[in-house]
Design a protein around this motif. Structure first.
Motif, PDB file in Angstrom:
ATOM      1  N   ALA A   9       0.821  -0.637  -0.292  1.00  0.00           N
ATOM      2  CA  ALA A   9      -0.067  -0.127  -0.261  1.00  0.00           C
ATOM      3  C   ALA A   9       0.620   1.152  -0.117  1.00  0.00           C
ATOM      4  CB  ALA A   9      -1.382   0.202   1.745  1.00  0.00           C
ATOM      5  N   ARG A 117       3.166  11.454   8.340  1.00  0.00           N
ATOM      6  CA  ARG A 117       1.481  11.873   8.065  1.00  0.00           C
ATOM      7  C   ARG A 117       0.996  12.355   8.936  1.00  0.00           C
ATOM      8  NH1 ARG A 117      -1.428   6.768   6.170  1.00  0.00           N
ATOM      9  NH2 ARG A 117      -1.196   6.486   8.228  1.00  0.00           N
ATOM     10  N   ASP A 118       0.675  10.560  10.540  1.00  0.00           N
ATOM     11  CA  ASP A 118       0.280  11.013  10.983  1.00  0.00           C
ATOM     12  C   ASP A 118       1.339  11.834  12.936  1.00  0.00           C
ATOM     13  OD1 ASP A 118      -1.421  10.090   9.794  1.00  0.00           O
ATOM     14  OD2 ASP A 118      -1.109   8.279  11.037  1.00  0.00           O
ATOM     15  N   GLU A 277       2.459  -1.115  24.622  1.00  0.00           N
ATOM     16  CA  GLU A 277       2.083   0.019  23.325  1.00  0.00           C
ATOM     17  C   GLU A 277       3.240   0.513  24.405  1.00  0.00           C
ATOM     18  OE1 GLU A 277       1.108  -0.711  20.594  1.00  0.00           O
ATOM     19  OE2 GLU A 277       0.583  -2.850  21.416  1.00  0.00           O
ATOM     20  N   ARG A 319       6.081  -4.412  11.499  1.00  0.00           N
ATOM     21  CA  ARG A 319       6.620  -4.655  10.088  1.00  0.00           C
ATOM     22  C   ARG A 319       7.939  -3.161   9.836  1.00  0.00           C
ATOM     23  NH1 ARG A 319       2.304  -6.313   6.997  1.00  0.00           N
ATOM     24  NH2 ARG A 319       3.052  -5.281   5.035  1.00  0.00           N
ATOM     25  N   LYS A 326       1.809   2.749   3.753  1.00  0.00           N
ATOM     26  CA  LYS A 326       1.237   3.046   5.116  1.00  0.00           C
ATOM     27  C   LYS A 326       1.399   1.840   6.112  1.00  0.00           C
ATOM     28  CE  LYS A 326      -1.436   5.189   0.928  1.00  0.00           C
ATOM     29  NZ  LYS A 326      -2.660   4.844   0.310  1.00  0.00           N
ATOM     30  N   ASN A 327       1.480   0.526   5.810  1.00  0.00           N
ATOM     31  CA  ASN A 327       1.734  -0.223   6.944  1.00  0.00           C
ATOM     32  C   ASN A 327       2.831  -0.848   7.476  1.00  0.00           C
ATOM     33  OD1 ASN A 327      -1.275  -0.422   6.687  1.00  0.00           O
ATOM     34  ND2 ASN A 327      -0.394  -2.160   4.252  1.00  0.00           N
ATOM     35  N   ASP A 329       6.024  -0.186   9.585  1.00  0.00           N
ATOM     36  CA  ASP A 329       5.997  -0.110  10.964  1.00  0.00           C
ATOM     37  C   ASP A 329       7.409   0.806  11.682  1.00  0.00           C
ATOM     38  OD1 ASP A 329       2.941  -0.164  12.213  1.00  0.00           O
ATOM     39  OD2 ASP A 329       3.854  -2.688  12.360  1.00  0.00           O
ATOM     40  N   THR A 444       1.913   6.508  29.473  1.00  0.00           N
ATOM     41  CA  THR A 444       2.389   7.045  27.982  1.00  0.00           C
ATOM     42  C   THR A 444       3.320   6.944  27.791  1.00  0.00           C
ATOM     43  OG1 THR A 444       1.232   7.949  26.546  1.00  0.00           O
ATOM     44  CG2 THR A 444       1.685   9.111  27.488  1.00  0.00           C
ATOM     45  N   ARG A 447       4.928  11.498  23.478  1.00  0.00           N
ATOM     46  CA  ARG A 447       3.453  12.379  23.516  1.00  0.00           C
ATOM     47  C   ARG A 447       3.777  13.413  23.804  1.00  0.00           C
ATOM     48  NH1 ARG A 447      -1.865  10.393  22.000  1.00  0.00           N
ATOM     49  NH2 ARG A 447      -2.733  10.815  23.633  1.00  0.00           N
TER      50      ARG A 447
END
Lengths: 524, 334
Positions: A9, A117-118, A277, A319, A326-327, A329, A444, A447
């Motif tokens: 992708a 992007r994010d 995570e 990944r 886009k996938n 990591d 967290t 951030r």
């Protein structure tokens, strides 16, 4: 074929309109550099992207002179609200060209497109929006009424978050009324060049931001230039030390944001799935090329085995590969040089007796890659527990009591960040209070927000970026004599600013009270 | 503990460390690590950004169809409506015989005989190409009836030929800390699922996560249901908002993964209600694959409780085959 292999992708590169050669951005124009141009490559493929100009000492001198001129004639005399308009306009243009910037950043840096992007590009816009809001409220920056700008800021930034670090540096400097000469890292100049186009699009007065590309000597010429008032550096502690030495005895103001070896502390009552995570995000985000990365996992001994087992299972789903997919990591390591350093330190880790585990993933043939790696049985005296690896390598240590966790976390020459994972609120406060680190995340990690100050203790540097505190690095109280001499302490009216910058149509347009929408239209 | 022959209740008792009293269950359930809501939602959102294209998308769409419990749970349901639903279940896309069948039809208990009759020879295990009949029971959706009524409701549906029972837990009892009562009821309903030949209808336990309110509660209720013998844990009745969400489903999948690590036993998960688009459903498929593994993407381990989702998946499927979008009139209403 397994579903989890996900069909390719790839993000399209067609949105990019790259030039074959990029000049220096001085006084509002792209100009050739006097040094021999160098090429920038994609670390994922080692393919050539573009040629980048190399700024000589004379080029740096020209850039500083342009910044000084812009400071004296335009920027320092402009009202805060008008400076803010430019910053808002830059922020909007960053949003408009977000995808293009993200693709360029990923191509040039090697970071996964989902991160550029994010995370990167949205934060860049957020930083400009945030400091745009401050530009006309400097009376509330904590330095008393009418604080004064410093003058010309020399800024040198690293390759791990090229555009974001540029935003961290430029946004507060401009909001406070300074002009800027900035040097991107040698391996990641591309997004800064697109940013220069955005500055042209925004009609930012010439010379307010100048971008000089090049390697170490360019940066050295910039920070040692006699006519800069402020030096801001993000990068390695070794270079930071050199800069501190060379600016000592001058009246240059200095902020340094340097290395780190953050402890990510996991207590046995932590929300375990989210902690896993957080560990992954703490050290494998951006291939571990993060100064505040949680590179030392301090896990309570009674849950060590379980955490490691879960962590390994989770890492097996990461990944690694084409950063533009886009996938993906885990993207590419930024340079061969950095890859060598990660390999060297990892090998030392093994030699010193730590147990190495690497996620099983296929490594592409070309480019620079390092699979996610964790070391267990690490002792505090091991180099992988002390040196900043700046790569996807996690060292795992254990502790038995909160006191031991605090002692081990603080037992480092660095002090940039730390993480605490526990379900118990009182413990978060008690432990955070005793950690010597500039940023502490609770439940967290990694951030960022423009409203939150960021910076280090000890060898992680000094000064703060972000938030109200970030403005203090670019302002001085009005009372100081030099402030009165250097710039009018009272904000000039819009009309006066117009007269002062006669001939600079662009600045006059923005200085007049046109609405934001009109200004945008005019700039097209 | 993999491979041990303990029956669920004995294993549960061993894990709980005593009788399933409120106090013992409380000690066990409250000893499970907590859930950080921000982190959970962040992870779910990250899984939702996976880009599933071309061959992966085609596989995902077919898989979604095979995992659907095609549902009608209305007061206005009639035998005719159920027959129509069954026809749709058997032939989802009238224009494409290669389209797979759904896993099951899900109806109220009194509609089970009509569903069984309509399925005829196709009635059977979805893992072997058949279509199952699932019945909601135990005074669905509120669960507010006496124990004996709930058990009879269940037994009646099983007698009528239901292969799967979707029960609701007593949320009131759960929220007031009467874990023992919830546990006992699930055990009793499971026993009511027993057929004369000694086999059991599959038991899906609906937690109604929208009423449990906190992720910590969802996690505890999931453990409680599994300890009591659930074959499946299911998010919602579809009658309460919010119904299934991706974070809640992720959390339940994490429980199922942990149970598998602990016992070697695979429990199913069924998000139900509110999943209407292919795009959303694909996010769930990704979440399953990346949390518990692809082997969970089979009808006996994962289901979508949905009705309108099927047609959206069919439209996407047609688009992949033809290259262009058709419209609502190119798929059948059931």
């Amino acid at each position: 074929m397994s579903f989890l292999e996900y069909a390719p992708a790839p993000e399209s590169q067609s949105i990019l309109h790259l030039k074959s050669d990029y000049g220096l951005f001085i006084d509002g124009e792209f100009v050739e550099g006097q040094g021999t141009p160098f090429q920038t490559i994609s670390p994922a493929t080692e393919k050539h992207i573009a040629n980048i100009a190399h700024a000589s000492e004379a080029d740096v001198d020209r850039a500083v002179a342009a910044a000084r001129r812009a400071y004296d004639t335009t920027w320092s005399r402009m009202s805060g609200s008008d400076r803010g308009k430019y910053l808002f306009r830059i922020a909007r243009l960053v949003q408009e060209r977000a995808r293009e910037l993200a693709v360029a950043e990923t191509l040039d840096n090697g970071k996964p497109i989902k991160e550029s992007r994010d995370v990167d590009v949205p934060l860049v816009a957020a930083w400009f929006f945030y400091y745009a809001g401050w530009a006309d409220k400097l009376d509330h920056a904590g330095l008393g009424a009418n604080p004064a700008s410093l003058g010309v800021a020399a800024q040198v930034i690293p390759w791990n978050f090229p555009l974001l670090m540029l935003a961290w540096k430029i946004a507060p400097a401009l909001a406070a009324g300074n002009t800027v000469v900035i040097k991107p890292a040698e391996t990641t100049s591309l997004s800064a060049m697109i940013f220069a186009e955005i500055l042209q699009q925004a009609d930012l007065p010439a010379g307010v931001v100048n971008i000089v590309t090049g390697a170490g000597e360019t940066g050295s010429a910039l920070v040692n230039h006699g006519d800069v008032n402020k030096v801001a550096f993000t990068g390695s502690t070794a270079v930071g030390r050199m800069i501190a030495r060379s600016t000592a005895g001058t009246d240059k103001r200095l902020t340094l944001e340097l290395g780190g070896k953050a402890a990510n502390i996991v207590f046995d009552d932590a929300p375990i799935d989210q902690a896993i995570e957080g560990i992954v995000n703490g050290i494998f985000f951006n291939q571990g090329h993060v100064c505040c990365a949680g590179s030392r996992l301090l896990v309570q001994e009674n849950i060590h085995d379980e955490v490691i087992e879960r962590l390994k299972a989770r890492l097996s789903t990461l990944r690694l590969g084409d950063p533009l997919d886009k996938n993906t990591d885990i993207g590419a390591i930024n340079s061969r040089e950095q890859l060598e350093r990660i390999r060297e330190l990892s090998d030392i880790g093994e030699q010193e007796g730590a147990e190495r585990w690497t996620a099983d993933c296929a490594i592409p043939e070309n480019g620079f890659w390092f699979a996610p790696t964790i070391f267990t049985n690490v002792s505090t005296s091991n180099r992988i527990a002390r040196d900043e690896v700046f790569g996807p390598v996690l060292s795992v240590l254990t502790f038995r009591t909160p006191a031991e966790a605090i002692a081990k976390a603080n037992n480092t020459p660095y002090g940039l960040s730390a993480g605490i994972w526990t379900d118990k609120g009182s413990r978060i406060l008690a432990v955070a209070d005793k950690l010597r680190a500039g940023v502490i995340w609770a439940n967290t990690f990694n951030r960022f927000d423009p409203a939150s100050p960021f910076g280090g203790y000890k060898e992680s540097g000094y000064g703060r970026e972000g938030g109200r505190h970030g403005l203090a690095a670019y302002l001085k109280p009005a009372a100081s004599a030099s402030a009165i001499a250097a710039a009018p302490a009272k904000p000039v009216t819009a009309a006066k600013a117009q007269n002062a910058s006669e001939g600079a149509a662009a600045s006059a347009r923005a200085a007049s009270s046109v609405t934001a929408a009109k200004a945008k239209k005019a700039s097209k | 503990m993999t491979g041990t022959q303990l029956i669920p209740t004995e294993r549960a008792l061993a894990l709980i460390g005593g009788e399933p009293s409120d106090a013992n269950l409380r000690r066990y359930l409250h000893g499970i690590p907590g859930v950080d809501a921000v982190g959970l939602e962040q992870r779910a959102a990250a899984l939702g950004t996976r880009s599933v294209k071309t061959t992966s998308k085609a596989w995902a769409l077919d898989t979604i169809i095979k995992l659907i419990d095609l549902t009608t749970l209305e007061g206005a349901d009639t035998p005719g409506k159920v027959r129509s639903l069954v026809a749709k279940a058997l032939t989802p896309d009238a224009g494409d015989p290669s389209c797979p069948r759904v896993a099951a039809v899900c109806v109220y208990g009194d509609m089970v005989p009509y569903a069984v009759a309509a399925l005829g020879a196709a009635h059977g295990d979805p893992d072997k190409g058949g279509v199952s009949v699932a019945a909601v029971a135990t005074a669905f959706p509120s669960g507010r009836a006496s124990r004996s009524i709930k058990l009879e409701d269940t037994a009646d549906a099983v007698r009528a030929g239901a292969d799967e029972i979707d029960m609701v837990i007593d949320r009131g009892a759960f929220l007031s800390g009467r874990y023992g009562l919830v546990y006992d009821e699930i055990v009793a309903v499971k026993e009511a699922c027993k057929r004369p030949d000694g086999s059991y209808a599959h038991l899906k336990v609906i937690l109604e996560t929208g009423e449990l309110n906190t992720y910590d509660n969802v996690r505890r209720a999931s453990w409680l249901a599994i300890l009591a013998g659930a074959d499946f844990i299911k998010t919602s009745t579809g009658k309460v908002a919010p119904a299934a969400t991706l974070p809640v489903t992720l959390l339940m999948l994490e429980v199922v993964r942990d149970w598998y690590r602990l016992t070697g036993e695979k429990i199913g998960v069924k998000p139900a209600g509110g999943i209407r688009s292919s795009k959303d459903a694909i996010k769930y498929v990704v979440t399953v694959a990346e949390t518990v593994g692809e082997e969970w993407l089979t009808p006996h381990l994962f289901r979508f409780g949905a009705s309108s989702l099927l047609n959206d998946v069919l439209l996407q499927r047609q688009k992949m085959a033809s290259g262009h979008y058709s419209g609502a009139d190119y798929v059948t209403i059931d």
